[in-house]
Design an enzyme around this catalytic site. Structure first.
Site, short mmCIF file in Angstrom:
data_model
loop_
_atom_site.label_atom_id
_atom_site.label_comp_id
_atom_site.label_asym_id
_atom_site.label_seq_id
_atom_site.Cartn_x
_atom_site.Cartn_y
_atom_site.Cartn_z
N SER A 128 20.68 13.12 52.88
CA SER A 128 19.29 12.75 53.35
C SER A 128 17.94 13.08 52.37
CB SER A 128 18.99 13.56 54.84
OG SER A 128 17.80 13.00 55.34
N LYS A 182 25.24 14.02 59.90
CA LYS A 182 24.39 13.18 59.27
C LYS A 182 23.69 11.99 60.38
CE LYS A 182 21.37 11.10 56.37
NZ LYS A 182 21.75 9.61 56.09
N HIS A 185 21.48 13.81 62.66
CA HIS A 185 20.22 13.95 62.14
C HIS A 185 19.13 12.87 62.07
CE1 HIS A 185 17.69 13.28 58.26
NE2 HIS A 185 17.58 14.37 58.40
N ASN A 186 20.03 11.65 61.74
CA ASN A 186 18.96 10.43 61.89
C ASN A 186 18.46 10.06 63.27
OD1 ASN A 186 19.97 10.45 59.16
ND2 ASN A 186 19.96 7.93 59.08
N GLU A 189 15.99 12.27 64.00
CA GLU A 189 14.56 11.70 63.27
C GLU A 189 14.04 10.47 63.95
OE1 GLU A 189 15.97 10.67 59.16
OE2 GLU A 189 14.84 8.60 59.38
P1 NDP Z 1 22.58 -0.51 48.62
O1 NDP Z 1 23.20 0.28 49.90
O2 NDP Z 1 21.67 -1.32 48.49
O3 NDP Z 1 24.17 -0.79 47.64
C1 NDP Z 1 24.14 -1.38 46.39
C2 NDP Z 1 25.18 -0.90 45.66
O4 NDP Z 1 26.51 -0.95 46.32
C3 NDP Z 1 25.34 -1.42 44.14
O5 NDP Z 1 25.72 -0.39 43.27
C4 NDP Z 1 26.25 -2.33 44.45
O6 NDP Z 1 26.80 -2.73 43.01
C5 NDP Z 1 27.21 -1.61 45.32
N1 NDP Z 1 27.99 -2.58 45.86
C6 NDP Z 1 27.67 -3.67 46.86
N2 NDP Z 1 28.94 -3.95 47.27
C7 NDP Z 1 29.94 -3.61 46.48
C8 NDP Z 1 31.24 -3.98 46.49
N3 NDP Z 1 32.02 -4.67 47.24
N4 NDP Z 1 31.97 -3.51 45.28
C9 NDP Z 1 31.57 -2.52 44.52
N5 NDP Z 1 30.44 -2.33 44.69
C10 NDP Z 1 29.69 -2.70 45.63
O7 NDP Z 1 22.30 1.00 47.59
P2 NDP Z 1 21.40 2.09 47.84
O8 NDP Z 1 21.32 2.88 46.74
O9 NDP Z 1 20.35 1.95 48.64
O10 NDP Z 1 22.41 3.05 49.02
C11 NDP Z 1 23.75 3.53 48.62
C12 NDP Z 1 24.23 4.14 49.87
O11 NDP Z 1 23.46 5.32 50.11
C13 NDP Z 1 24.29 3.37 51.14
O12 NDP Z 1 25.44 3.59 51.79
C14 NDP Z 1 23.05 3.70 52.07
O13 NDP Z 1 23.49 3.67 53.46
C15 NDP Z 1 23.09 5.26 51.55
N6 NDP Z 1 21.91 6.01 51.78
C16 NDP Z 1 20.78 5.26 51.42
C17 NDP Z 1 19.48 5.92 51.60
C18 NDP Z 1 18.43 5.23 51.10
O14 NDP Z 1 17.17 5.94 51.40
N7 NDP Z 1 18.30 4.04 50.36
C19 NDP Z 1 19.31 7.27 52.07
C20 NDP Z 1 20.70 7.65 52.33
C21 NDP Z 1 21.79 7.33 52.42
P3 NDP Z 1 26.17 -4.11 42.33
O15 NDP Z 1 25.08 -3.50 41.47
O16 NDP Z 1 27.28 -4.55 41.38
O17 NDP Z 1 25.54 -5.07 43.09
#
Ligand code: NDP
Length: 477
Positions: A128, A182, A185-186, A189
């Site tokens: 988080s 987690k 937590h949300n 939140e």
């Molecule tokens: P995203 O959730 O937008 O995911 C994008 C990433 O996933 C890219 O690296 C993409 O690769 C990859 N991806 C998507 N589909 C596939 C696939 N089929 N095979 C391989 N790779 C894949 O990114 P975030 O950084 O925002 O979040 C990552 C995780 O963290 C998520 O689970 C999210 O819920 C969690 N999270 C996010 C928070 C936030 O504030 N954003 C906070 C806490 C947790 P490519 O570059 O090739 O498209």
């Protein structure tokens, strides 16, 4: 040299986690489905530490020191399964796969069981704090085996937020425990945000304050017992002026709250576990209600009370009363959330230390607050505590707040200002402390129409009344 740990999935969260690891002296292998993200990370931030960019699954796995530790930070759901399937066949017994995305804990349980069969450790971990947290120190909630935590724990603790020198990271419990915590937590939140939003609405609706004035009220509150990240950013948001129109920013934002789903999961599981997490449920429903634009438009003309804003001593006291109502409702929200963690632990066989959970939420995460020190202390003093509401300090604070709390809720009702969060929290407080609940009558009704039986207060056993024999009126055909 091999890498201490690897990160695959280098969108904003993964990139920042990888940088955080490298900044703490760990050699980090990098991998992403599309190569661009990997190259960009090294180009832009390569001087922050030791990065080993890799461009195939094989290369990534070979770059890791054994037991290999690889963190998956991709879109939750099917992408996570796809990535696990890509890497698991290349790993060896004892290696650790970490899913740091926002997975549903049931998926984590399934994945952990399947990978355990294959001799691999699977650690579903909550992270988080958003992208800033990932870079500067998040709150980290890892599940999985105790054995995996031995090698992984020190790495995660090194990059987590620190409060009074303690890392905001602890081994929460086996399999899905980390993602469960987690999720809650949300949920908390959501509840906290809703209560703060209701406080804003009340100060505006009952006192006629402008957003900038309310920002000042929140700033004052933030120097007291409500001190928290959410109160702090609320003051910032309320104090912000929209550059295009010169109006308060909050007045130009569409009033339809969105969600990514973790609040909904918390409520769904709460129903499954029979946990009355009413604050989280109302907060989740409040977001959905706000989003029903057509429904709201169709009802907009419905009559409400004539609103005479507060005046005189009522007005003078009101902001302070709202502070008390907010504090008391917040205690209820957290009490409900911690009870849900306890219930999840009982259901799935996790022995979760609630004091430790409160401790790792003190920093790095969205609900970080001074308040969590008191929650930690409450559970440390009384590990079997049934509800936070009865523990020393909270009991006194809520009892002291109750008059103000009731007055705020009745003012809201009188003025027609919706306060589902405050109202449900107060109803929970009153229901818990009640000597008798009308549930007795509900049992009577159930026995009458369905012979569902009831228990008695004066005798052991299960009873059913022959309602017809005891004067049940004839049913008309
Ligand atoms: P995203 O959730 O937008 O995911 C994008 C990433 O996933 C890219 O690296 C993409 O690769 C990859 N991806 C998507 N589909 C596939 C696939 N089929 N095979 C391989 N790779 C894949 O990114 P975030 O950084 O925002 O979040 C990552 C995780 O963290 C998520 O689970 C999210 O819920 C969690 N999270 C996010 C928070 C936030 O504030 N954003 C906070 C806490 C947790 P490519 O570059 O090739 O498209």
């Amino acid at each position: 040299k091999k890498a201490d740990i690897g990160v695959t999935g280098l969108a904003v969260m993964g990139r920042n986690l990888a940088r955080n690891l490298a900044r703490h002296g760990h050699a980090v292998a990098l991998h992403n489905r599309s190569e661009t993200r990997t190259r960009e990370l090294v180009e832009q931030f390569g001087d922050e530490g030791e990065f080993l960019p890799t461009y195939s699954a094989r290369e990534f796995v070979d770059a890791l020191e054994r037991p290999r530790k690889l963190v998956i930070m991709v879109k939750a759901g099917e992408p996570t399964d796809a990535v696990i399937e890509e890497f698991a066949p290349l790993l060896e017994p004892g290696d650790v796969i970490v899913d740091a995305g926002n997975a549903h804990f049931a998926d984590t349980r399934r994945r952990e069981a399947a990978l355990r069969e294959r001799g691999l450790h699977f650690v579903g971990t909550g992270v988080s704090g958003g992208e800033e947290g990932a870079l500067h120190g998040p709150s980290i909630m890892p599940g999985g085996s105790a054995e995996s935590y031995e090698s992984l724990g020190p790495l995660l603790e090194s990059i987590s937020a620190k409060v009074d020198g303690d890392p905001c990271c602890t081994h929460v419990g086996p399999d899905g425990a980390g993602h469960f915590v987690k999720m809650v937590h949300n949920g908390i939140e959501y509840s906290d945000m809703q209560l703060i939003a209701e406080s804003f609405d009340l100060l505006r609706g009952a006192l006629g304050y402008e957003p900038a004035q309310i920002a000042d009220v929140f700033r004052t509150w933030n120097s007291g017992r409500l001190e928290s990240y959410l109160i702090e950013i609320t003051a910032e948001v309320l104090g912000h002026t929209d550059a295009a129109t010169g109006k308060p920013f909050v007045d130009v934002v569409a009033d339809q709250a969105e969600q990514k789903g973790t609040g909904r999961w918390t409520v769904q599981i709460g129903l499954d576990l029979g946990q009355p997490i009413t604050g989280i449920a109302e907060a989740t429903f409040a977001r959905s209600l706000s989003g029903h634009a057509d429904l709201r438009a169709s009802a907009r003309g419905l009559a409400g009370p004539t609103r005479a804003p507060l005046s005189g001593s009522d007005a003078d006291r009101f902001a302070d009363d709202v502070e008390q109502a907010l504090y008391a409702s917040k205690v209820v929200a957290y009490a409900q959330g911690f009870n849900q963690i306890l219930a999840g632990g009982a259901e799935y066989g996790w022995d979760i230390d609630l004091g430790a959970v409160a401790s790792i939420w003190r920093g790095g995460c969205i609900i970080r607050a001074r308040f969590l020190n008191d929650i930690r202390a409450a559970y440390e003093a009384e590990p079997g505590l049934q509800t936070l509401l009865t523990s020393g300090g909270f009991r006194k604070a809520v009892e002291d707040a109750q008059d103000a709390w009731r007055s705020v809720v009745s003012t809201a009702v009188r003025l027609g200002i919706p306060t589902p969060g405050f109202s449900t929290a107060l109803a929970y407080y009153d229901a818990l402390r009640a000597e008798r609940l009308p549930a007795a009558l509900v049992q009577g009704q159930r026995d009458y129409f369905g012979a569902h039986t009831y228990r008695r207060v004066d005798r052991e056993g299960v009873f059913h009344t022959e309602w017809a024999a005891e004067g049940r009126p004839e049913r008309s055909a």
